[in-house]
Write a protein that holds these residues in place. Structure first.
Motif, PDB file in Angstrom:
ATOM      1  N   MET A  84      10.572  -0.032  -3.435  1.00 33.88           N
ATOM      2  CA  MET A  84       9.490   0.738  -2.815  1.00 33.88           C
ATOM      3  C   MET A  84       8.322   0.878  -3.782  1.00 33.88           C
ATOM      4  SD  MET A  84       8.408   2.073  -0.052  1.00 33.88           S
ATOM      5  CE  MET A  84       9.834   2.230   0.983  1.00 33.88           C
ATOM      6  N   GLY A  85       8.592   1.040  -5.054  1.00 34.94           N
ATOM      7  CA  GLY A  85       7.523   1.107  -6.059  1.00 34.94           C
ATOM      8  C   GLY A  85       6.762  -0.209  -6.147  1.00 34.94           C
ATOM      9  N   VAL A  86       7.480  -1.312  -6.099  1.00 35.57           N
ATOM     10  CA  VAL A  86       6.837  -2.635  -6.108  1.00 35.57           C
ATOM     11  C   VAL A  86       5.973  -2.781  -4.861  1.00 35.57           C
ATOM     12  CG1 VAL A  86       7.240  -5.136  -5.999  1.00 35.57           C
ATOM     13  CG2 VAL A  86       8.607  -3.719  -7.544  1.00 35.57           C
ATOM     14  N   LYS A  87       6.496  -2.354  -3.718  1.00 39.37           N
ATOM     15  CA  LYS A  87       5.742  -2.432  -2.461  1.00 39.37           C
ATOM     16  C   LYS A  87       4.472  -1.587  -2.550  1.00 39.37           C
ATOM     17  CE  LYS A  87       5.094  -3.472   1.898  1.00 39.37           C
ATOM     18  NZ  LYS A  87       4.694  -4.819   2.281  1.00 39.37           N
ATOM     19  N   LEU A  88       4.568  -0.412  -3.118  1.00 37.15           N
ATOM     20  CA  LEU A  88       3.401   0.452  -3.264  1.00 37.15           C
ATOM     21  C   LEU A  88       2.352  -0.197  -4.163  1.00 37.15           C
ATOM     22  CD1 LEU A  88       2.163   3.167  -2.528  1.00 37.15           C
ATOM     23  CD2 LEU A  88       3.344   4.161  -4.472  1.00 37.15           C
ATOM     24  N   PHE A  89       2.775  -0.749  -5.292  1.00 31.33           N
ATOM     25  CA  PHE A  89       1.856  -1.470  -6.175  1.00 31.33           C
ATOM     26  C   PHE A  89       1.188  -2.624  -5.429  1.00 31.33           C
ATOM     27  CE2 PHE A  89       1.247  -5.240  -8.846  1.00 31.33           C
ATOM     28  CZ  PHE A  89       0.223  -4.781  -9.673  1.00 31.33           C
ATOM     29  N   SER A  90       1.980  -3.362  -4.685  1.00 27.88           N
ATOM     30  CA  SER A  90       1.456  -4.490  -3.925  1.00 27.88           C
ATOM     31  C   SER A  90       0.398  -4.032  -2.921  1.00 27.88           C
ATOM     32  CB  SER A  90       2.601  -5.199  -3.193  1.00 27.88           C
ATOM     33  OG  SER A  90       2.097  -6.245  -2.408  1.00 27.88           O
TER      34      SER A  90
END
Length: 159
Positions: A132-138
């Protein structure tokens, strides 16, 4: 009160883009989380991310056309506008997928966050939080790119 109205009028496009971009981002994150909970991080970061993006592209086109850039194009001009919008959003979909793939499936396992096949219990596992953190950064990268593409190419004002 008039100063506030003048400020909103002056910065309407940017404010509207931030608002509707925020709504589209929340929708994107929500769909990702639902896919993650229902089918696991592997699906959410793979095919689910593509489905998620397609739904959000359609939502974003409608809100950008209607509320942000207030496009008045009809007929072939509207089709061209939609084609350009989808083209650039597909570019950012690829960017999103590359970031998700690298972050979730390569970097995550390298630092100890294995991709979960299925959701585990009620609380999010560390690997799910990482995803989810990677998705948010993306999404931050995607939002900025989408604004530039929309402003410069898709909904540019005629001079």
């Amino acid at each position: 009160m008039q100063k506030i109205k003048d400020w909103i009028t002056k910065y309407y496009e940017g404010l509207a883009y931030l608002f509707f971009g925020g709504v589209a981002t929340l929708l994107n994150l929500l769909i990702f989380a639902v896919f993650q909970a229902a089918f696991g991080t592997g699906f959410a970061a793979g095919p689910g991310n593509i489905i998620d993006n397609i739904l959000c592209i359609l939502f974003a086109y409608w809100t950008n056309r209607t509320f942000v850039f207030r496009s008045r194009n009809h007929g072939t001009a509207a089709l061209k506008e939609f084609g350009q919008f989808v083209f650039f959003r597909l570019l950012t979909l690829v960017m999103d997928q590359v970031i998700i793939t690298i972050g979730v499936q390569m970097v995550g396992p390298a630092i100890g966050f294995a991709v979960a096949g299925a959701a585990s219990g009620d609380a999010m596992a560390p690997s799910e939080l990482w995803a989810m953190g990677v998705k948010l950064f993306s999404q931050v990268v995607v939002i900025l790119s989408n604004y530039v593409f929309s402003k410069l190419f898709t909904f540019k004002k005629k001079q």
